[in-house]
Design an enzyme around this catalytic site. Structure first.
Site, PDB file in Angstrom:
ATOM      1  N   GLN A  70      42.978  39.873  80.845  1.00 14.82           N
ATOM      2  CA  GLN A  70      42.083  38.930  81.515  1.00 14.82           C
ATOM      3  C   GLN A  70      42.755  38.244  82.690  1.00 14.82           C
ATOM      4  OE1 GLN A  70      40.607  36.244  78.479  1.00 14.82           O
ATOM      5  NE2 GLN A  70      39.887  37.920  77.200  1.00 14.82           N
ATOM      6  N   HIS A 137      42.672  34.504  78.015  1.00 17.47           N
ATOM      7  CA  HIS A 137      42.265  33.087  77.996  1.00 17.47           C
ATOM      8  C   HIS A 137      43.069  32.200  78.944  1.00 17.47           C
ATOM      9  CE1 HIS A 137      40.201  33.315  73.745  1.00 17.47           C
ATOM     10  NE2 HIS A 137      39.895  34.332  74.534  1.00 17.47           N
ATOM     11  N   GLU A 229      29.714  28.129  73.734  1.00 13.70           N
ATOM     12  CA  GLU A 229      29.275  26.732  73.840  1.00 13.70           C
ATOM     13  C   GLU A 229      29.005  26.336  75.286  1.00 13.70           C
ATOM     14  OE1 GLU A 229      32.396  25.155  70.360  1.00 13.70           O
ATOM     15  OE2 GLU A 229      32.305  24.147  72.314  1.00 13.70           O
ATOM     16  N   TYR A 239      37.069  18.291  71.778  1.00 10.68           N
ATOM     17  CA  TYR A 239      35.963  19.208  71.481  1.00 10.68           C
ATOM     18  C   TYR A 239      36.236  20.098  70.268  1.00 10.68           C
ATOM     19  CZ  TYR A 239      33.684  17.289  75.486  1.00 10.68           C
ATOM     20  OH  TYR A 239      33.061  16.405  76.332  1.00 10.68           O
TER      21      TYR A 239
END
Length: 357
Positions: A70, A137, A229, A239
């Site tokens: 990624q 990520h 989300e 969170y």
């Protein structure tokens, strides 16, 4: 005002699509004041597209990127005072020692020449610390608020627990001054070091960030197996990742839901099955008046454009529009059209205008 006016009829389908150009693994885009488009490609190229003529050039001098998985070249955003100061902000994955990597944000100016140009005055103003192993990520979406502060999404790098550690940048939303220095009014400024940069914590993989017309900040993030989300960002809030989630770990292990731990900030909306969200814009143009204040999210695994109605501090999915390919990026153009970038090689840039039918 969240929903469309009763007097405004939404065409079905609402969009006419026009292919404008193709790119190799594009990741982000932003419009210049003259209408040309900057597009990042993951392997480390910054492209310049003249939409009117179709000519496509390159801006050279991009920092070396750690391409793979990624990782690679990421976001591109103009400073709010770009017209007077010329600053362009770029994010990318950067190699560290050994097999480690981490995100970085730099700013530079562009010396334009012909169909392209080169970066000048490059300054790296933020690093995602610590650098860790793996290629997933990074996050590194960037945005500016009305107060001129710089916001950076810093995802958890698939390391989980550091998202709860204020001395790690992983799994956080960062707020900085435009030169990379730390604002004195950040919620954890008194703790110094990395914590001073943090606005919120407990995030997984933040790949969308946008302000609405009232100045509220929204982000979305990819959940694990289920539980994507969209969140309204509140100062200093936690969170919950990886302590709570609306999904499960990939090996099937359960994760407590947000309802079981009310001390953590729950999402305004979530998705299971997932959409794999990427790119976010909250619409403010005139071309689609019935979509004012609606959020548009690109769906990677869903291969859709997802429309979300926002009403105050609540959000709900309103519609999905099949695109037939993974959607990496969504932007609003100067004329109010919606622009989409597909993911992967030979990816199309689409311009979406109202369907006359």
């Amino acid at each position: 005002m969240a929903g469309p006016s009763p007097a405004l009829r939404i065409p079905d389908p609402p969009f006419a699509r026009t292919e404008v150009a193709r790119f190799d693994e594009p990741w982000a885009m932003t419009f210049l004041p003259d209408g040309r488009l900057l597009v990042t490609e993951k392997r480390g190229r910054l492209r310049l597209l003249d939409i009117a003529s179709g000519r496509k050039g390159e801006i050279t001098g991009v920092p070396a990127v750690a391409y793979g998985g990624q990782g690679g070249f990421g976001d591109v955003v103009l400073h709010p005072q770009y017209a007077s100061n010329g600053w362009v902000y770029l994010s990318y994955a950067e190699a560290g020692s050994g097999d480690t990597r981490g995100a970085a944000v730099a700013r530079a100016k562009i010396a334009f020449s012909g169909d392209g140009g080169r970066l000048t005055d490059l300054q790296v103003i933020w690093w995602q610390v610590p650098k860790v192993t793996g290629q997933g990520h990074y996050g590194h979406r960037i945005a500016f608020g009305a107060d001129g502060k710089l916001w950076i999404t810093s995802s958890d790098r698939q390391k989980l627990d550091p998202a709860q550690d204020l001395q790690s940048a992983l799994g956080k939303l960062m707020r900085l001054n435009d030169d990379g220095s730390v604002p004195a009014d950040n919620p954890f400024a008194g703790q110094g070091d990395v914590a001073a940069q943090v606005w919120t914590l407990g995030h997984r993989n933040l790949l969308g960030i946008a302000f609405d017309a009232q100045g509220r900040l929204w982000t979305h993030e990819m959940g694990p197996a289920g539980g994507d989300e969209i969140n309204l960002i509140e100062r200093g809030s936690n969170y919950g990742w990886p302590r709570v989630s609306e999904g499960r770990h990939y090996d099937g292990t359960a994760i407590p839901g947000h309802a079981t731990r009310p001390q953590f900030n729950a999402p305004e909306a979530s998705w299971n099955p997932v959409i794999s969200p990427a790119g976010l814009v909250i619409y403010s143009g005139q071309m689609f008046p019935y979509f004012h204040s609606h959020a548009f999210i690109g769906g990677l695994s869903s291969q859709e454009l997802i429309r979300v109605e926002i009403a105050g501090d609540s959000a709900r999915e309103a519609a999905r529009y099949p695109m037939g390919r993974r959607i990496r990026e969504v932007e609003q153009g100067p004329d109010g059209a919606l622009w989409l970038l597909e993911d992967g090689s030979d990816a199309r840039l689409w311009k979406l205008t109202p369907n006359p039918g």
